[in-house]
Scaffold this motif. Structure first.
Motif, PDB file in Angstrom:
ATOM      1  N   LEU A   5       0.846  -1.187   0.000  1.00  0.00           N
ATOM      2  CA  LEU A   5       0.000   0.000   0.000  1.00  0.00           C
ATOM      3  C   LEU A   5       0.886   1.243   0.000  1.00  0.00           C
ATOM      4  CD1 LEU A   5      -2.765  -0.940   2.602  1.00  0.00           C
ATOM      5  CD2 LEU A   5      -3.085  -0.646   0.132  1.00  0.00           C
ATOM      6  N   VAL A   6       0.578   2.186  -0.889  1.00  0.00           N
ATOM      7  CA  VAL A   6       1.343   3.430  -0.964  1.00  0.00           C
ATOM      8  C   VAL A   6       0.374   4.605  -1.053  1.00  0.00           C
ATOM      9  CG1 VAL A   6       3.410   2.428  -1.995  1.00  0.00           C
ATOM     10  CG2 VAL A   6       1.577   3.223  -3.474  1.00  0.00           C
ATOM     11  N   LYS A   7       0.721   5.686  -0.368  1.00  0.00           N
ATOM     12  CA  LYS A   7      -0.099   6.889  -0.427  1.00  0.00           C
ATOM     13  C   LYS A   7       0.453   7.807  -1.500  1.00  0.00           C
ATOM     14  CE  LYS A   7      -2.449  10.237   2.513  1.00  0.00           C
ATOM     15  NZ  LYS A   7      -2.640  10.737   3.910  1.00  0.00           N
ATOM     16  N   ARG A   8      -0.365   8.080  -2.505  1.00  0.00           N
ATOM     17  CA  ARG A   8       0.017   8.907  -3.631  1.00  0.00           C
ATOM     18  C   ARG A   8      -0.898  10.133  -3.681  1.00  0.00           C
ATOM     19  NH1 ARG A   8       4.291   9.058  -4.975  1.00  0.00           N
ATOM     20  NH2 ARG A   8       4.074   9.249  -7.229  1.00  0.00           N
ATOM     21  N   PRO A   9      -0.553  11.143  -4.472  1.00  0.00           N
ATOM     22  CA  PRO A   9      -1.409  12.336  -4.541  1.00  0.00           C
ATOM     23  C   PRO A   9      -2.856  12.034  -4.919  1.00  0.00           C
ATOM     24  CG  PRO A   9       0.722  12.777  -5.543  1.00  0.00           C
ATOM     25  CD  PRO A   9       0.697  11.313  -5.230  1.00  0.00           C
ATOM     26  N   SER A  10      -3.058  10.955  -5.670  1.00  0.00           N
ATOM     27  CA  SER A  10      -4.412  10.595  -6.097  1.00  0.00           C
ATOM     28  C   SER A  10      -5.100   9.625  -5.145  1.00  0.00           C
ATOM     29  CB  SER A  10      -4.368   9.986  -7.501  1.00  0.00           C
ATOM     30  OG  SER A  10      -3.509   8.860  -7.529  1.00  0.00           O
ATOM     31  N   GLY A  11      -4.466   9.346  -4.002  1.00  0.00           N
ATOM     32  CA  GLY A  11      -5.073   8.454  -3.019  1.00  0.00           C
ATOM     33  C   GLY A  11      -4.185   7.271  -2.696  1.00  0.00           C
ATOM     34  N   VAL A  12      -4.682   6.396  -1.834  1.00  0.00           N
ATOM     35  CA  VAL A  12      -3.933   5.199  -1.450  1.00  0.00           C
ATOM     36  C   VAL A  12      -4.099   4.142  -2.538  1.00  0.00           C
ATOM     37  CG1 VAL A  12      -3.694   3.343   0.241  1.00  0.00           C
ATOM     38  CG2 VAL A  12      -4.170   5.682   1.008  1.00  0.00           C
ATOM     39  N   LYS A  13      -2.979   3.676  -3.054  1.00  0.00           N
ATOM     40  CA  LYS A  13      -2.981   2.678  -4.120  1.00  0.00           C
ATOM     41  C   LYS A  13      -2.413   1.359  -3.596  1.00  0.00           C
ATOM     42  CE  LYS A  13      -4.347   5.810  -7.048  1.00  0.00           C
ATOM     43  NZ  LYS A  13      -5.746   5.807  -7.555  1.00  0.00           N
ATOM     44  N   LEU A  14      -2.835   0.279  -4.224  1.00  0.00           N
ATOM     45  CA  LEU A  14      -2.291  -1.041  -3.926  1.00  0.00           C
ATOM     46  C   LEU A  14      -1.428  -1.480  -5.100  1.00  0.00           C
ATOM     47  CD1 LEU A  14      -2.144  -3.634  -2.199  1.00  0.00           C
ATOM     48  CD2 LEU A  14      -4.164  -4.449  -3.457  1.00  0.00           C
TER      49      LEU A  14
ATOM     50  N   THR B  63      -7.920   1.888  -4.069  1.00  0.00           N
ATOM     51  CA  THR B  63      -8.466   1.385  -2.813  1.00  0.00           C
ATOM     52  C   THR B  63      -9.406   2.432  -2.233  1.00  0.00           C
ATOM     53  OG1 THR B  63      -6.917   2.327  -1.192  1.00  0.00           O
ATOM     54  CG2 THR B  63      -6.185   0.357  -2.393  1.00  0.00           C
ATOM     55  N   GLN B  64     -10.122   2.052  -1.201  1.00  0.00           N
ATOM     56  CA  GLN B  64     -10.996   2.988  -0.508  1.00  0.00           C
ATOM     57  C   GLN B  64     -10.392   3.463   0.812  1.00  0.00           C
ATOM     58  OE1 GLN B  64     -15.061   1.641  -0.270  1.00  0.00           O
ATOM     59  NE2 GLN B  64     -15.237   1.394  -2.482  1.00  0.00           N
ATOM     60  N   PHE B  65      -9.105   3.172   1.019  1.00  0.00           N
ATOM     61  CA  PHE B  65      -8.441   3.632   2.237  1.00  0.00           C
ATOM     62  C   PHE B  65      -8.186   5.135   2.164  1.00  0.00           C
ATOM     63  CE2 PHE B  65      -6.813  -0.812   1.920  1.00  0.00           C
ATOM     64  CZ  PHE B  65      -7.400  -1.302   3.084  1.00  0.00           C
ATOM     65  N   ALA B  66      -8.430   5.822   3.266  1.00  0.00           N
ATOM     66  CA  ALA B  66      -8.087   7.242   3.353  1.00  0.00           C
ATOM     67  C   ALA B  66      -6.612   7.426   3.671  1.00  0.00           C
ATOM     68  CB  ALA B  66      -8.938   7.925   4.423  1.00  0.00           C
ATOM     69  N   ASP B  67      -6.010   6.408   4.290  1.00  0.00           N
ATOM     70  CA  ASP B  67      -4.603   6.486   4.679  1.00  0.00           C
ATOM     71  C   ASP B  67      -4.061   5.070   4.767  1.00  0.00           C
ATOM     72  OD1 ASP B  67      -2.200   7.589   5.381  1.00  0.00           O
ATOM     73  OD2 ASP B  67      -2.899   8.538   7.231  1.00  0.00           O
ATOM     74  N   CYS B  68      -2.751   4.951   4.921  1.00  0.00           N
ATOM     75  CA  CYS B  68      -2.119   3.646   5.107  1.00  0.00           C
ATOM     76  C   CYS B  68      -0.888   3.840   5.979  1.00  0.00           C
ATOM     77  CB  CYS B  68      -1.759   3.007   3.767  1.00  0.00           C
ATOM     78  SG  CYS B  68      -0.549   3.920   2.789  1.00  0.00           S
ATOM     79  N   PRO B  69      -0.363   2.770   6.565  1.00  0.00           N
ATOM     80  CA  PRO B  69       0.799   2.915   7.451  1.00  0.00           C
ATOM     81  C   PRO B  69       1.989   3.545   6.731  1.00  0.00           C
ATOM     82  CG  PRO B  69      -0.210   0.760   7.741  1.00  0.00           C
ATOM     83  CD  PRO B  69      -0.870   1.380   6.546  1.00  0.00           C
ATOM     84  N   ALA B  70       2.660   4.466   7.423  1.00  0.00           N
ATOM     85  CA  ALA B  70       3.876   5.065   6.860  1.00  0.00           C
ATOM     86  C   ALA B  70       4.961   4.001   6.783  1.00  0.00           C
ATOM     87  CB  ALA B  70       4.341   6.224   7.732  1.00  0.00           C
ATOM     88  N   PRO B  71       5.744   4.002   5.722  1.00  0.00           N
ATOM     89  CA  PRO B  71       6.783   2.971   5.602  1.00  0.00           C
ATOM     90  C   PRO B  71       7.872   3.129   6.655  1.00  0.00           C
ATOM     91  CG  PRO B  71       6.967   4.591   3.832  1.00  0.00           C
ATOM     92  CD  PRO B  71       5.697   4.886   4.545  1.00  0.00           C
TER      93      PRO B  71
END
Length: 324
Positions: free
Chosen positions: A273-282, A310-318
């Motif tokens: 999971l990565v947080k990108r400008p367009s949202g959280v992507k898998l 994905t529908q995640f608003a956020d994901c764990p920071a690496p």
């Protein structure tokens, strides 16, 4: 259950690049955000693999594949940008991805069996330790030659945590009032096992089965944390299928909550999971490893990297490894 189709993110012209991509990670290379992953080996008989680097949002001309001194099982970002910690064959080494140099071994696992090599890994929260495993390259479920290890960066020590595994794969950490929890996949068992991890004592105490995946198609491979008590597990399907799957599960109930599919590529190896400008992507790595020619012809996207919404608003920071 919600199902989302992933799309091809990175395709490859060379067949060897598709063989066994695993362990995607977000890193900073040359001052730029980068996606890095290992291609464990280049074909079925190869004794070497590569670290691959991709710079998102570019035309790919700066992307690279760096030859490894053996078969790499994992690559992890470190606090020293440009440098990654790599488990290769039976050693832990640092690789500078800008100047393509390698350090001497930081540590070597206490296992001289020629059939075992380092496989998947995860950074312990805080970055001062890493839990990693090995795999038996013959996947002999009776021999149980593989082991689970703890590496601590302050002293470069490696300790066996769990023995008698076959193919140690995805790992995720959590914590509760009693301390640190390690969730670990030994692929042929089709289970995610819970351990109580004590880094100071260098022990992992079994604490039951968190997920029994025997009813899922394929074998559980890589796994990532969603940050909400759920995990995404990639499934490596040895049989032909029109698409592969990665499934999100609740660690509390074992319920399968949603899935992502990879059309034309049934052997999904690892999620990220990565947080990108367009949202959280898998991001999903897949493999062509072990495919007969007729199956490979029916799986045009085998070995590609995929990306999905994905529908995640956020994901764990690496996490990053804090080298001493």
């Amino acid at each position: 259950m919600r199902s989302t189709e992933a799309r091809v993110y990175i395709d490859f012209t060379e067949e060897h690049d598709r063989f066994l991509p695993e362990g995607p990670r977000w890193a900073t290379i040359g001052g730029r955000p980068a996606l890095v992953w290992v291609n464990i080996q280049l074909d079925a008989s190869a004794r070497e693999g590569e670290i691959n680097v991709h710079f998102p949002g570019t035309d790919g001309s700066s992307d690279s594949g760096l030859a490894c001194p053996g078969r790499p099982g994992f690559v992890l970002p470190t606090a020293d940008t440009d440098c990654v910690l790599v488990g290769v064959e039976k050693q832990l080494r640092i690789c500078n991805l800008v100047d393509s140099t390698w350090t001497e071994s930081l540590a070597t696992i206490p296992d001289d069996n020629p059939r075992t090599i380092i496989n998947d890994a995860e950074i312990v929260p805080g970055g001062k330790a890493v839990v990693f495993g090995t795999k038996d390259t013959q996947f002999d479920a009776d021999a149980k030659l593989a082991q689970l290890y703890l590496y601590t960066a302050d002293d470069d020590q490696v300790t066996v945590l769990v023995d008698k595994q076959v193919c140690s794969n995805g790992k995720v950490f959590a914590s509760d009032a009693n301390g640190l929890i390690l969730f670990d996949i030994d692929t042929p068992t089709r289970k995610v096992v819970r351990y109580r991890l004590d880094v100071a004592a260098r022990t992992a105490t079994p604490d039951g089965v968190a997920l029994d995946l025997a009813n899922q198609v394929g074998f559980p491979d890589g796994m990532c944390d969603c940050g909400d008590g759920t995990v995404i597990v990639a499934f490596f399907n040895p049989d032909f299928a029109e698409k592969g799957r990665a499934v999100r599960f609740s660690l509390a109930t074992g319920e399968a909550l949603e899935e992502w599919t990879t059309p034309g590529s049934p052997r999904v190896t690892c999620p990220l999971l990565v947080k990108r400008p367009s949202g959280v992507k898998l991001l999903l790595t897949t493999a062509s490893e072990g495919m007969p020619a007729d199956m490979r012809a029916k799986c045009p996207n085998a070995g590609c990297l995929f990306i999905a919404d994905t529908q995640f608003a956020d994901c764990p920071a690496p996490e990053v490894v804090q080298l001493s």
